[in-house]
Design an enzyme around this catalytic site. Structure first.
Site, short mmCIF file in Angstrom:
data_model
loop_
_atom_site.label_atom_id
_atom_site.label_comp_id
_atom_site.label_asym_id
_atom_site.label_seq_id
_atom_site.Cartn_x
_atom_site.Cartn_y
_atom_site.Cartn_z
CE LYS A 1 33.56 32.35 45.54
NZ LYS A 1 32.84 32.90 44.40
N GLY B 1 40.80 42.19 30.56
CA GLY B 1 40.52 40.77 30.81
C GLY B 1 39.41 40.30 29.88
CB VAL B 2 39.05 39.57 26.46
CG1 VAL B 2 38.61 41.00 26.33
CG2 VAL B 2 40.53 39.44 26.09
N GLY B 3 38.28 37.09 29.16
CA GLY B 3 38.03 35.65 29.38
C GLY B 3 36.57 35.35 29.12
CB VAL C 1 32.68 37.74 32.20
CG1 VAL C 1 31.70 38.90 32.25
CG2 VAL C 1 32.27 36.64 33.17
P1 NAD Z 1 38.29 34.07 33.19
O1 NAD Z 1 39.36 33.44 33.97
O2 NAD Z 1 37.59 33.32 32.13
O3 NAD Z 1 38.83 35.42 32.49
C1 NAD Z 1 39.71 36.29 33.11
C2 NAD Z 1 40.63 36.83 32.02
O4 NAD Z 1 41.46 37.83 32.61
C3 NAD Z 1 41.53 35.77 31.42
O5 NAD Z 1 41.49 35.84 30.01
C4 NAD Z 1 42.92 36.14 31.95
O6 NAD Z 1 43.95 35.82 31.05
C5 NAD Z 1 42.78 37.64 32.12
N1 NAD Z 1 43.72 38.22 33.08
C6 NAD Z 1 44.20 37.68 34.22
N2 NAD Z 1 45.04 38.52 34.82
C7 NAD Z 1 45.09 39.63 34.03
C8 NAD Z 1 45.79 40.85 34.11
N3 NAD Z 1 46.62 41.13 35.11
N4 NAD Z 1 45.60 41.76 33.13
C9 NAD Z 1 44.78 41.51 32.09
N5 NAD Z 1 44.08 40.36 31.96
C10 NAD Z 1 44.25 39.43 32.91
O7 NAD Z 1 37.26 34.64 34.27
P2 NAD Z 1 35.76 35.11 34.01
O8 NAD Z 1 34.86 34.00 34.34
O9 NAD Z 1 35.67 35.80 32.70
O10 NAD Z 1 35.59 36.20 35.19
C11 NAD Z 1 36.18 37.48 35.07
C12 NAD Z 1 36.00 38.22 36.38
O11 NAD Z 1 34.61 38.34 36.68
C13 NAD Z 1 36.63 37.50 37.58
O12 NAD Z 1 37.11 38.47 38.46
C14 NAD Z 1 35.45 36.77 38.20
O13 NAD Z 1 35.63 36.57 39.59
C15 NAD Z 1 34.32 37.76 37.94
N6 NAD Z 1 33.00 37.13 37.88
C16 NAD Z 1 32.75 36.14 36.98
C17 NAD Z 1 31.48 35.57 36.91
C18 NAD Z 1 31.15 34.49 35.90
O14 NAD Z 1 29.97 34.19 35.69
N7 NAD Z 1 32.15 33.90 35.25
C19 NAD Z 1 30.47 36.01 37.77
C20 NAD Z 1 30.75 37.05 38.67
C21 NAD Z 1 32.02 37.60 38.72
#
Ligand code: NAD
Length: 365
Positions: free
Chosen positions: A93, A193-195, A197
């Site tokens: 990383k 967290g509805v980003g 994933v």
């Molecule tokens: P993202 O940034 O697209 O989504 C995260 C969401 O969480 C955002 O909508 C943000 O506004 C929200 N958020 C942030 N702080 C918050 C809080 N305190 N309370 C509620 N919501 C909050 O990220 P992602 O790509 O969807 O990843 C989500 C998680 O999964 C992260 O922890 C990431 O490390 C992990 N992850 C992602 C992947 C991937 O393929 N994207 C793979 C493995 C792990």
């Protein structure tokens, strides 16, 4: 004088290699370039199973020690994620220290690409928090050791939908283990967290007839997702909600001293990395409370499996098939944990560590 003071400071540093926080890393590279302002750390935890693959995160760390801790912890996690998923990849990383909105430039990213290239493929990078596709193009202009690039550039594209599918599979397996059926119809699931994933996970859940509750810090995102998937927005007392499943998909460490006592969920299964604030202590507390925890690094590996397809040259269908396997692996791990009287996190770590140890022995023979 400066030389004397700095050698004193170095002499006073506690034994780095003996420090448990160092976690046996093979190589840690500090990258500094005055001209572009680049300050980065690349952590290569292990290359036993293959090249160390893991994303680059740009974050405004409070200090350098915090950045170092983050990269060491995250790169170790990548070793275990790849191992338990059966991928021929090691764990690595990188972190770039700085505000991604203010301190980033094309020149800085290119310089970082030169550092990645200097490792000759021992470390392969990808996107992570604070880094976008354009940044990766800059890195790619200096090194071939990059994955997760857009489909238009011949890559595998956004890994998030595959990650979400894997989380959904892991959640269904945990449900099967807990309730004897993996049918999620009517189950109350809270997705925090509805980003990237979280949204796709909500879609899978909604298609399965689950009652989905959502929370996010972005109001517009909440409203849109609530309307699209008929999900209920929740804003207060999140850890006191009446729920069957808690799916952390935002931040790490939300399963902690403060939340475990309040959680009514019987299953925890989500995408966030490092969900347990303290792996052993909080894993044990969940076990004692009878909450089934699907280990994060096992069920969120879909994205890594997808990215690996660029190296191993397999297609999306194969990536999805391998991701679907997360269901069976999760069931095996949950059963193993019960058999051996250990936490599910420990059971997953054990399997991941054993595969690395076996390969290391073969390499020595
Ligand atoms: P993202 O940034 O697209 O989504 C995260 C969401 O969480 C955002 O909508 C943000 O506004 C929200 N958020 C942030 N702080 C918050 C809080 N305190 N309370 C509620 N919501 C909050 O990220 P992602 O790509 O969807 O990843 C989500 C998680 O999964 C992260 O922890 C990431 O490390 C992990 N992850 C992602 C992947 C991937 O393929 N994207 C793979 C493995 C792990």
């Amino acid at each position: 004088m400066i030389v004397k003071e700095s050698s004193k400071a170095i002499a006073e540093m506690p034994g780095i290699f003996q420090n448990p926080a160092f976690m046996g890393h093979e190589q840690v590279v500090f990258c500094h370039d005055e001209e572009t302002g680049l300050k980065a750390i690349i952590g290569v935890h292990s290359t036993v199973l293959g090249p160390a693959l893991g994303g680059t995160r740009m974050w405004n760390y409070a200090n350098d020690a915090e950045a170092l801790r983050d990269v060491l912890r995250l790169s170790r996690g990548m070793t275990y994620k790849a191992s338990i998923s059966g991928l021929n990849l090691g764990g690595g990383k990188a972190v770039i220290i700085g505000d991604s909105r203010k301190d980033k430039s094309d020149e800085l990213m290119k310089k970082f690409g030169e550092y990645v290239d200097s490792l000759s493929g021992r470390y392969i990078t990808a996107e992570d928090v604070g880094i976008n596709t354009h940044d990766m193009e800059m890195v790619k202009s200096k090194t071939d050791h990059v994955t997760g690039i857009p489909e238009s550039m011949g890559g595998s594209g956004d890994p998030s939908p595959v990650t979400a599918y894997g989380v959904f599979m892991g959640m269904k397996a945990a449900a099967k283990y807990r309730w004897g059926t993996d049918n999620l119809e009517g189950k109350k699931v809270f997705v925090q967290g509805v980003g990237h994933v979280g949204e796709t996970l909500v879609k899978h859940l909604s298609d399965s007839g689950a009652q989905v509750m959502i929370n996010d810090i972005h109001e517009d995102t909440l409203e849109r997702i609530s309307k699209t998937y008929n999900a209920t927005i929740v804003r207060e007392n999140l850890f006191d909600l009446d729920m069957d499943i808690y799916a952390p998909c935002a931040l790490g460490a939300t399963v902690n001293d403060e939340t475990i006592g309040r959680l009514k969920a019987e299953v925890i299964a989500g995408a966030a990395n490092n969900q347990l604030a303290d792996e052993l202590r909080h894993g044990t507390m969940l076990r004692e409370k009878g909450i089934v925890y699907a280990p994060d690094f096992l069920i969120n590996a879909g994205g890594l499996i997808n990215v690996y397809s660029e190296i191993a040259k397999y297609d999306r269908a194969e990536a999805l098939r391998r991701t679907e396997d997360i269901y069976n692996t999760t069931l095996t791990i949950l059963t193993e944990a019960e058999t051996h009287g250990i936490t599910t996190h420990q059971a997953a770590l054990k399997v991941a560590e054993e595969r690395v140890a076996k390969k290391r022995e073969q390499q020595r023979a």
